[in-house]
Design a protein around this motif. Structure first.
Motif, PDB file in Angstrom:
ATOM      1  N   VAL A   1      16.421   8.451  32.632  1.00 30.93           N
ATOM      2  CA  VAL A   1      16.821   9.656  31.907  1.00 30.93           C
ATOM      3  C   VAL A   1      15.871   9.838  30.737  1.00 30.93           C
ATOM      4  N   GLU A   2      15.315  11.050  30.626  1.00 34.26           N
ATOM      5  CA  GLU A   2      14.345  11.337  29.572  1.00 34.26           C
ATOM      6  C   GLU A   2      14.969  11.170  28.187  1.00 34.26           C
ATOM      7  N   ASN A   3      16.033  11.903  27.905  1.00 38.57           N
ATOM      8  CA  ASN A   3      16.736  11.798  26.630  1.00 38.57           C
ATOM      9  C   ASN A   3      18.201  12.143  26.890  1.00 38.57           C
ATOM     10  N   PRO A   4      19.079  11.149  26.877  1.00 40.87           N
ATOM     11  CA  PRO A   4      20.482  11.401  27.235  1.00 40.87           C
ATOM     12  C   PRO A   4      21.216  12.333  26.274  1.00 40.87           C
ATOM     13  N   ARG A   5      20.654  12.569  25.087  1.00 43.75           N
ATOM     14  CA  ARG A   5      21.317  13.444  24.106  1.00 43.75           C
ATOM     15  C   ARG A   5      20.983  14.914  24.307  1.00 43.75           C
TER      16      ARG A   5
ATOM     17  N   LYS B   1      20.702  18.238  26.573  1.00 43.77           N
ATOM     18  CA  LYS B   1      21.255  18.861  27.776  1.00 43.77           C
ATOM     19  C   LYS B   1      20.369  20.030  28.169  1.00 43.77           C
TER      20      LYS B   1
ATOM     21  N   ILE C   1      20.363  17.207  31.182  1.00 39.95           N
ATOM     22  CA  ILE C   1      19.717  15.900  31.293  1.00 39.95           C
ATOM     23  C   ILE C   1      18.566  15.991  32.288  1.00 39.95           C
ATOM     24  N   ARG C   2      17.424  15.483  31.885  1.00 38.03           N
ATOM     25  CA  ARG C   2      16.245  15.456  32.758  1.00 38.03           C
ATOM     26  C   ARG C   2      15.977  14.018  33.179  1.00 38.03           C
ATOM     27  N   THR C   3      15.719  13.850  34.458  1.00 35.92           N
ATOM     28  CA  THR C   3      15.416  12.518  34.980  1.00 35.92           C
ATOM     29  C   THR C   3      14.006  12.492  35.547  1.00 35.92           C
TER      30      THR C   3
END
Length: 115
Positions: free
Chosen positions: A49-53, A55, A57-59
């Motif tokens: 996950v790039e940045n879970p904070r 939205k 979410i980008r993987t």
């Protein structure tokens, strides 16, 4: 493609796994825990996950490095040859390539009790 039969993670039987494409790379998906292993290199792939904070979410796909021993396959005149990888460098899948995990298909004939 050819690789060791048992998955590096937990010894799952890879011949029962599905072949799928992830990030443009063909992989075998271990039927036990869904680990993804590239067919060409034996790399373990995972989705990070790039940045879970943030939205949505980008993987993206990442490599765990080479985990599964792969072997060279060649075709000559319609015959397929597999050259085993005899590198002395240890790879995680080596753990499961021991007698305990080997299976051999035998053509066993059951005796007829009437004879």
């Amino acid at each position: 493609y050819a690789m060791d039969k048992r998955c590096y993670h937990s010894g799952g039987e890879l011949q029962n796994g599905d072949i799928e494409e992830f990030n443009g790379r063909l992989c075998i998906v271990c039927p036990w825990h869904k680990y993804k292993i590239t067919l060409a290199e034996g790399e373990g792939l995972y989705q990070a996950v790039e940045n879970p904070r943030v939205k949505p979410i980008r993987t993206y796909w990442c490599s765990k490095g080479v985990k599964q021993r792969v072997h060279k396959v060649t075709e000559v005149g319609g015959n397929i040859f597999v050259t085993l990888n005899d590198s002395s460098k240890p790879i995680e899948s080596d753990v499961y390539q021991v007698e305990k995990y080997r299976t051999v298909s035998l053509n066993v004939q059951t005796p007829n009790p009437r004879n």
